[in-house]
Motif scaffolding. Sequence first.
Motif, PDB file in Angstrom:
ATOM      1  N   GLY A   1       4.806  11.519  -0.191  1.00  0.00           N
ATOM      2  CA  GLY A   1       5.329  10.530  -0.843  1.00  0.00           C
ATOM      3  C   GLY A   1       5.481   9.051  -0.330  1.00  0.00           C
ATOM      4  O   GLY A   1       6.347   8.217  -0.779  1.00  0.00           O
ATOM      5  N   PHE A   2       4.878   8.791   0.569  1.00  0.00           N
ATOM      6  CA  PHE A   2       4.782   7.421   1.251  1.00  0.00           C
ATOM      7  C   PHE A   2       3.798   6.606   0.356  1.00  0.00           C
ATOM      8  O   PHE A   2       2.787   7.211  -0.140  1.00  0.00           O
ATOM      9  N   GLU A   3       3.795   5.355   0.397  1.00  0.00           N
ATOM     10  CA  GLU A   3       2.935   4.364  -0.330  1.00  0.00           C
ATOM     11  C   GLU A   3       3.205   2.979   0.760  1.00  0.00           C
ATOM     12  O   GLU A   3       4.171   2.744   1.299  1.00  0.00           O
ATOM     13  N   ALA A   4       2.088   2.238   0.452  1.00  0.00           N
ATOM     14  CA  ALA A   4       2.189   1.058   1.251  1.00  0.00           C
ATOM     15  C   ALA A   4       1.424  -0.016   0.179  1.00  0.00           C
ATOM     16  O   ALA A   4       0.496   0.240  -0.463  1.00  0.00           O
ATOM     17  N   GLU A   5       1.807  -1.184   0.501  1.00  0.00           N
ATOM     18  CA  GLU A   5       1.250  -2.519  -0.236  1.00  0.00           C
ATOM     19  C   GLU A   5       0.660  -3.343   0.499  1.00  0.00           C
ATOM     20  O   GLU A   5       1.098  -3.869   1.499  1.00  0.00           O
ATOM     21  N   PHE A   6      -0.846  -3.774   0.221  1.00  0.00           N
ATOM     22  CA  PHE A   6      -1.093  -4.612   1.113  1.00  0.00           C
ATOM     23  C   PHE A   6      -1.209  -6.059   0.388  1.00  0.00           C
ATOM     24  O   PHE A   6      -1.275  -6.282  -0.546  1.00  0.00           O
ATOM     25  N   LYS A   7      -0.532  -7.089   1.141  1.00  0.00           N
ATOM     26  CA  LYS A   7      -0.415  -8.439   0.721  1.00  0.00           C
ATOM     27  C   LYS A   7      -1.193  -9.309   1.613  1.00  0.00           C
ATOM     28  O   LYS A   7      -0.783  -9.631   2.752  1.00  0.00           O
ATOM     29  N   LYS A   8      -2.231  -9.868   1.311  1.00  0.00           N
ATOM     30  CA  LYS A   8      -2.992 -10.706   2.046  1.00  0.00           C
ATOM     31  C   LYS A   8      -2.626 -12.090   2.167  1.00  0.00           C
ATOM     32  O   LYS A   8      -2.530 -12.474   3.313  1.00  0.00           O
ATOM     33  N   SER A   9      -1.767 -12.486   1.174  1.00  0.00           N
ATOM     34  CA  SER A   9      -0.859 -13.855   1.521  1.00  0.00           C
ATOM     35  C   SER A   9       0.048 -13.667   2.370  1.00  0.00           C
ATOM     36  O   SER A   9       0.231 -14.795   3.357  1.00  0.00           O
ATOM     37  N   GLU A  10       0.638 -12.510   2.869  1.00  0.00           N
ATOM     38  CA  GLU A  10       1.641 -12.553   3.874  1.00  0.00           C
ATOM     39  C   GLU A  10       1.000 -11.878   4.868  1.00  0.00           C
ATOM     40  O   GLU A  10       1.850 -11.394   6.134  1.00  0.00           O
ATOM     41  N   THR A  11       0.036 -11.230   4.811  1.00  0.00           N
ATOM     42  CA  THR A  11      -0.762 -10.464   6.076  1.00  0.00           C
ATOM     43  C   THR A  11       0.068  -9.423   6.295  1.00  0.00           C
ATOM     44  O   THR A  11       0.351  -9.088   7.554  1.00  0.00           O
ATOM     45  N   SER A  12       0.503  -8.645   5.342  1.00  0.00           N
ATOM     46  CA  SER A  12       1.547  -7.348   5.635  1.00  0.00           C
ATOM     47  C   SER A  12       0.979  -6.242   4.942  1.00  0.00           C
ATOM     48  O   SER A  12       0.153  -6.002   4.140  1.00  0.00           O
ATOM     49  N   PHE A  13       1.655  -5.124   5.692  1.00  0.00           N
ATOM     50  CA  PHE A  13       1.064  -3.654   4.996  1.00  0.00           C
ATOM     51  C   PHE A  13       2.223  -3.182   5.244  1.00  0.00           C
ATOM     52  O   PHE A  13       2.142  -1.773   6.104  1.00  0.00           O
TER      53      PHE A  13
ATOM     54  N   SER B   1     -12.186  -9.177   6.515  1.00  0.00           N
ATOM     55  CA  SER B   1     -11.535  -8.307   5.573  1.00  0.00           C
ATOM     56  C   SER B   1     -10.976  -6.999   6.217  1.00  0.00           C
ATOM     57  O   SER B   1     -12.038  -6.220   6.510  1.00  0.00           O
ATOM     58  N   PRO B   2      -9.655  -6.680   6.493  1.00  0.00           N
ATOM     59  CA  PRO B   2      -9.459  -5.490   7.264  1.00  0.00           C
ATOM     60  C   PRO B   2      -9.428  -4.321   6.472  1.00  0.00           C
ATOM     61  O   PRO B   2      -9.214  -4.154   5.213  1.00  0.00           O
ATOM     62  N   SER B   3      -9.455  -3.068   7.249  1.00  0.00           N
ATOM     63  CA  SER B   3      -9.047  -1.752   6.780  1.00  0.00           C
ATOM     64  C   SER B   3      -7.912  -1.751   7.441  1.00  0.00           C
ATOM     65  O   SER B   3      -7.469  -1.812   8.564  1.00  0.00           O
ATOM     66  N   LEU B   4      -6.782  -0.964   6.788  1.00  0.00           N
ATOM     67  CA  LEU B   4      -5.429  -0.731   7.420  1.00  0.00           C
ATOM     68  C   LEU B   4      -4.835   0.587   7.191  1.00  0.00           C
ATOM     69  O   LEU B   4      -5.416   1.295   6.145  1.00  0.00           O
TER      70      LEU B   4
ATOM     71  N   ARG C   1       7.947  -1.752   8.677  1.00  0.00           N
ATOM     72  CA  ARG C   1       7.202  -2.989   8.338  1.00  0.00           C
ATOM     73  C   ARG C   1       5.879  -3.537   9.359  1.00  0.00           C
ATOM     74  O   ARG C   1       6.057  -3.009  10.532  1.00  0.00           O
ATOM     75  N   CYS C   2       5.015  -3.935   8.744  1.00  0.00           N
ATOM     76  CA  CYS C   2       3.620  -4.092   9.626  1.00  0.00           C
ATOM     77  C   CYS C   2       3.139  -5.524   9.216  1.00  0.00           C
ATOM     78  O   CYS C   2       2.818  -5.661   8.181  1.00  0.00           O
ATOM     79  N   ASN C   3       2.818  -6.308  10.020  1.00  0.00           N
ATOM     80  CA  ASN C   3       1.951  -7.211   9.954  1.00  0.00           C
ATOM     81  C   ASN C   3       0.703  -7.293  10.813  1.00  0.00           C
ATOM     82  O   ASN C   3       0.691  -6.762  11.926  1.00  0.00           O
TER      83      ASN C   3
ATOM     84  N   LEU D   1      -1.940   7.436   5.033  1.00  0.00           N
ATOM     85  CA  LEU D   1      -2.755   6.648   3.702  1.00  0.00           C
ATOM     86  C   LEU D   1      -3.510   5.437   4.464  1.00  0.00           C
ATOM     87  O   LEU D   1      -3.417   5.038   5.619  1.00  0.00           O
ATOM     88  N   LYS D   2      -4.481   5.078   3.624  1.00  0.00           N
ATOM     89  CA  LYS D   2      -5.232   3.706   4.353  1.00  0.00           C
ATOM     90  C   LYS D   2      -5.588   2.823   3.225  1.00  0.00           C
ATOM     91  O   LYS D   2      -5.661   3.294   1.765  1.00  0.00           O
ATOM     92  N   TYR D   3      -5.868   1.670   3.546  1.00  0.00           N
ATOM     93  CA  TYR D   3      -6.079   0.472   2.495  1.00  0.00           C
ATOM     94  C   TYR D   3      -7.793   0.149   3.055  1.00  0.00           C
ATOM     95  O   TYR D   3      -7.999  -0.348   4.072  1.00  0.00           O
TER      96      TYR D   3
END
Lengths: 114, 114
Positions: free
Chosen positions: A62-74, A30-33, A22-24, A48-50
């Motif tokens: 096999g890793f993936e991540a989801e950027f959620k702006k409303s939750e400020t999470s990645f 607008s960030p790059s993550l 977990r990462c907040n 990976l990068k967003y």
Amino acid sequence: AQSVTQLDSHVSVSEGTPVLLRCNYSSSYSPSLFWYVQHPNKGLQLLLKYTSAATLVKGINGFEAEFKKSETSFHLTKPSAHMSDAAEYFCVVSDADSWGKLQFGAGTQVVVTP
Amino acid sequence: DGGITQSPKYLFRKEGQNVTLSCEQNLNHDAMYWYRQDPGQGLRLIYYSQIVNDFQKGDIAEGYSVSREKKESFPLTVTSAQKNPTAFYLCASSSRQPWNTEAFFGQGTRLTVV
């Protein structure tokens, strides 16, 4: 100003089970993550990068991540852990205000048990 | 092979001695960075350089010095003023623009005070 919080300093999983790291973040622009992995006494490798394109980002191994702006999470996930996934993982943020400087989280140590 | 080369891999310093860590890249990157890594603290930025003949202090620059006379090279000197230099040091580089480009890391130098 930007900052990153990795919510778990250690995560232990069994081989073949899902992994969630977990990462907040906090950013004025607008960030790059990014997610990086580090094996013992080695440099860091990009997983990976967003960068403001698709919010679901697929990376290597096999890793993936989801950027959620409303939750400020990645958060970083993998459906099935492998023994070779044992390493330290860093969540990183960068934005226009920082001129490319990366802000690192404190890291999450992942242990994979047989 | 394109990449970043750090040398030496292991370095021992006596009390009161200055030592220099080497970092060379052949990626044609404008920006280069030095980070210090201590257990449980993630990576902390020491110095960074966005262009030749220019560099900026990071978050923990005291006791360190750098130079950037060539695009390919960004050596770090750990001076005797750095009271606790034992750590793992990582060099990185990235394209200066845009800010959302990931950084590439060397394999690190482990410095120990003896």
